[in-house]
Structure formats: C-alpha cells, structure tokens
Design a protein around this motif. Structure first.
Motif, PDB file in Angstrom:
ATOM      1  N   ARG A 109       0.808  -1.225   0.000  1.00 31.48           N
ATOM      2  CA  ARG A 109       0.000   0.000   0.000  1.00 31.48           C
ATOM      3  C   ARG A 109       0.846   1.282   0.000  1.00 31.48           C
ATOM      4  N   TYR A 110       2.122   1.157  -0.263  1.00 32.97           N
ATOM      5  CA  TYR A 110       2.988   2.338  -0.304  1.00 32.97           C
ATOM      6  C   TYR A 110       2.654   3.207  -1.514  1.00 32.97           C
ATOM      7  N   ALA A 111       2.729   4.498  -1.325  1.00 30.38           N
ATOM      8  CA  ALA A 111       2.604   5.446  -2.430  1.00 30.38           C
ATOM      9  C   ALA A 111       3.863   5.325  -3.302  1.00 30.38           C
ATOM     10  N   PRO A 112       3.783   5.702  -4.577  1.00 32.08           N
ATOM     11  CA  PRO A 112       4.944   5.565  -5.461  1.00 32.08           C
ATOM     12  C   PRO A 112       6.227   6.224  -4.946  1.00 32.08           C
ATOM     13  N   HIS A 113       6.120   7.400  -4.321  1.00 29.45           N
ATOM     14  CA  HIS A 113       7.346   8.044  -3.831  1.00 29.45           C
ATOM     15  C   HIS A 113       7.959   7.266  -2.667  1.00 29.45           C
ATOM     16  N   ARG A 114       7.141   6.583  -1.861  1.00 24.69           N
ATOM     17  CA  ARG A 114       7.682   5.763  -0.773  1.00 24.69           C
ATOM     18  C   ARG A 114       8.346   4.507  -1.322  1.00 24.69           C
ATOM     19  N   ILE A 115       7.780   3.946  -2.387  1.00 25.88           N
ATOM     20  CA  ILE A 115       8.388   2.781  -3.019  1.00 25.88           C
ATOM     21  C   ILE A 115       9.758   3.154  -3.570  1.00 25.88           C
ATOM     22  N   ALA A 116       9.847   4.314  -4.207  1.00 25.58           N
ATOM     23  CA  ALA A 116      11.137   4.780  -4.724  1.00 25.58           C
ATOM     24  C   ALA A 116      12.125   5.007  -3.585  1.00 25.58           C
ATOM     25  N   HIS A 117      11.632   5.509  -2.464  1.00 22.54           N
ATOM     26  CA  HIS A 117      12.504   5.786  -1.316  1.00 22.54           C
ATOM     27  C   HIS A 117      13.136   4.519  -0.743  1.00 22.54           C
ATOM     28  N   VAL A 118      12.443   3.376  -0.817  1.00 21.74           N
ATOM     29  CA  VAL A 118      13.018   2.134  -0.301  1.00 21.74           C
ATOM     30  C   VAL A 118      13.966   1.478  -1.300  1.00 21.74           C
ATOM     31  N   GLY A 119      14.090   2.054  -2.513  1.00 22.07           N
ATOM     32  CA  GLY A 119      15.079   1.556  -3.455  1.00 22.07           C
ATOM     33  C   GLY A 119      14.534   0.849  -4.680  1.00 22.07           C
ATOM     34  N   LEU A 120      13.235   0.922  -4.897  1.00 22.64           N
ATOM     35  CA  LEU A 120      12.649   0.293  -6.076  1.00 22.64           C
ATOM     36  C   LEU A 120      12.306   1.344  -7.119  1.00 22.64           C
ATOM     37  N   GLY A 121      12.724   1.089  -8.340  1.00 23.31           N
ATOM     38  CA  GLY A 121      12.318   1.922  -9.459  1.00 23.31           C
ATOM     39  C   GLY A 121      11.382   1.091 -10.304  1.00 23.31           C
ATOM     40  N   ARG A 122      10.507   1.751 -11.061  1.00 14.07           N
ATOM     41  CA  ARG A 122       9.644   0.953 -11.927  1.00 14.07           C
ATOM     42  C   ARG A 122       9.322   1.707 -13.197  1.00 14.07           C
ATOM     43  N   THR A 123       9.131   0.927 -14.239  1.00 13.22           N
ATOM     44  CA  THR A 123       8.678   1.460 -15.512  1.00 13.22           C
ATOM     45  C   THR A 123       7.342   0.801 -15.811  1.00 13.22           C
TER      46      THR A 123
END
Length: 114
Positions: free
Chosen positions: A10-24
C-alpha cells in the motif's frame, strides 16, 4: 508485495522509490509538456525537487541526467518536449529517469498489475 522483509503493498509511489525500487510501465509515462531534461530532473528524489524547480539545482544532477541520456541510446535533444518524442525515445527517457533515483532494483509493471 514484500521487499526486504517490508510489506510495501500500500505504499505510495514516492515511498516505493525511497526504499530503493524503481519501476517502468508497459505504456510510457513521461511528462508530455516537459523537456527531456526536465523529465530527467523531476525524477530526482523529492528532497531535491524544490531546488530543481527553483532553478537552483546542482550541476551534478544535470551531469547525471546527461550520463543516463547520451551513452544509453537517447539521442533526442534535451530541449525537446516529451510529447514530440517517438514511442521508442519515450521508453528510453522513462527508463533513464528511473535510474536518476538510484534504485537498487528496477521493476517493469504491466497495466493490469498497476
């Protein structure tokens, strides 16, 4: 979804990026009115966004953007708008922008999974 023993479902996209995951995405998601360089700079971590928008960004960020654009196949001028790029150029821009966030892992997401 678990990442490093953390439930990020349920993480928002900016939180997902903060933990080290990028996505396309399967379908391109670039900012159509922004230039290639602006698309790259907006991808920088949120803490730097205010400086970038105010035009006070460090030249290091611009150099990193150039690093990810030029040698990795993106030949469109940095002043060209996202909407004026071919689909292939948009995909390359999207991927290069993901790498601006220094992800540990890059994931591809299909529209059904998003």
């Amino acid at each position: 979804m678990l990442y490093r023993d953390r439930d990020i479902t349920r993480y928002a996209p900016h939180r997902i990026a903060h933990v080290g995951l990028g996505r396309t995405f399967q379908l391109c998601r670039v900012f159509p009115r922004m230039t290639v360089m602006e698309n790259m700079l907006v991808a920088v971590r949120r803490t730097r966004l205010r400086e970038l928008l105010a035009g006070t960004h460090a030249t290091g960020e611009v150099e990193r953007a150039r690093h990810w654009l030029t040698p990795h196949g993106h030949r469109a001028p940095r002043t060209r708008r996202g909407r004026n790029l071919s689909y292939g150029q948009q995909k390359l821009l999207e991927l290069a922008a993901v790498f601006m966030g220094d992800p540990e892992l890059v994931c591809w997401t299909s529209p059904r999974a998003a």
